[in-house]
Design an enzyme around this catalytic site. Structure first.
Site, PDB file in Angstrom:
ATOM      1  N   GLN A  97       0.675  -1.248   0.029  1.00 33.53           N
ATOM      2  CA  GLN A  97       0.244  -0.118   0.126  1.00 33.53           C
ATOM      3  C   GLN A  97       0.799   1.255  -0.073  1.00 33.53           C
ATOM      4  OE1 GLN A  97      -3.547  -0.663   2.782  1.00 33.53           O
ATOM      5  NE2 GLN A  97      -1.830  -1.791   3.594  1.00 33.53           N
ATOM      6  N   HIS A 115      -1.158   1.900  -4.604  1.00 31.38           N
ATOM      7  CA  HIS A 115      -1.443   3.329  -4.811  1.00 31.38           C
ATOM      8  C   HIS A 115      -0.424   4.174  -5.396  1.00 31.38           C
ATOM      9  CE1 HIS A 115      -4.451   2.413  -2.006  1.00 31.38           C
ATOM     10  NE2 HIS A 115      -3.772   2.130  -0.910  1.00 31.38           N
TER      11      HIS A 115
END
Ligand code: ZN
Length: 144
Positions: A97, A115
Site C-alpha cells: 500500500q 497506490h
C-alpha cells in the site's frame, strides 16, 4: 519472531501485503497509531486533487516540505528480509500500500504498488512523466 519464522517455513508460497508500518523504521512516519487511528493531517483525496486547483497547490506545498523524508529514506531490515525471501522463491506475490518505493529500492522484483509510487509524476495537462526529484526542482524554482 519464532512464530513468524515457523509460519514462513511452513508456507512456501507467501502472499505479502505491506503497509505503512514496514517503513517507519526507515524514518517515514505512519499515518495511524497502534490502535489504527489516523494521526496528523488528513490526506488530500484524489477527487479533490483532480477537481480543485487550490487542493493541488496545497498538496504540492506540503509535498515540497515532505518529499526529502521519502527521498532520503533507505530500505530497512524488513524490506531486505522480504527481498531475501523473494530470492529463495518464497514470496509468490508482494503487494504494498506504500508509495515510498522502498521494496523496489531493496531490490524486490515485481512489487505491486496499489497506490502507485511517489517517485513518478504525470502531468495532468499533457501526460508527460517526470521523476519526483525533477518536480522538486521545479517546485523550488517556482517558489522563488
Ligand atoms: Zn505538462
Amino acid at each position: 519472531m519464532q512464530q513468524l519464522h515457523e509460519f514462513v517455513e511452513r508456507h512456501p508460497r507467501l502472499f505479502v501485503l505491506s503497509g505503512a508500518g514496514i517503513s517507519t523504521e526507515s524514518g517515514i512516519p505512519c499515518y495511524r497509531d497502534r490502535e489504527g487511528q489516523r494521526t496528523g493531517r488528513a490526506p488530500i483525496l484524489l477527487k479533490d486533487f483532480l477537481g480543485s486547483d487550490y487542493a493541488r497547490r496545497r498538496y504540492w506545498a506540503r509535498s515540497l516540505i515532505g518529499w526529502p523524508v521519502v527521498q532520503n529514506a533507505r530500505p530497512n531490515a524488513a524490506h531486505h528480509a522480504l527481498r531475501a525471501l523473494a530470492a529463495r522463491s518464497r514470496v509468490h506475490r508482494l503487494v504494498t500500500q506504500n508509495v515510498d518505493g522502498l521494496h523496489t529500492r531493496a531490490g524486490n522484483p515485481d512489487v505491486i504498488e496499489l497506490h502507485g509510487n511517489i517517485e513518478r509524476v504525470r502531468c495532468m495537462e499533457c501526460g508527460e512523466r517526470h521523476t519526483r526529484a525533477a518536480v522538486q526542482r521545479m517546485l523550488k524554482a517556482a517558489r522563488r
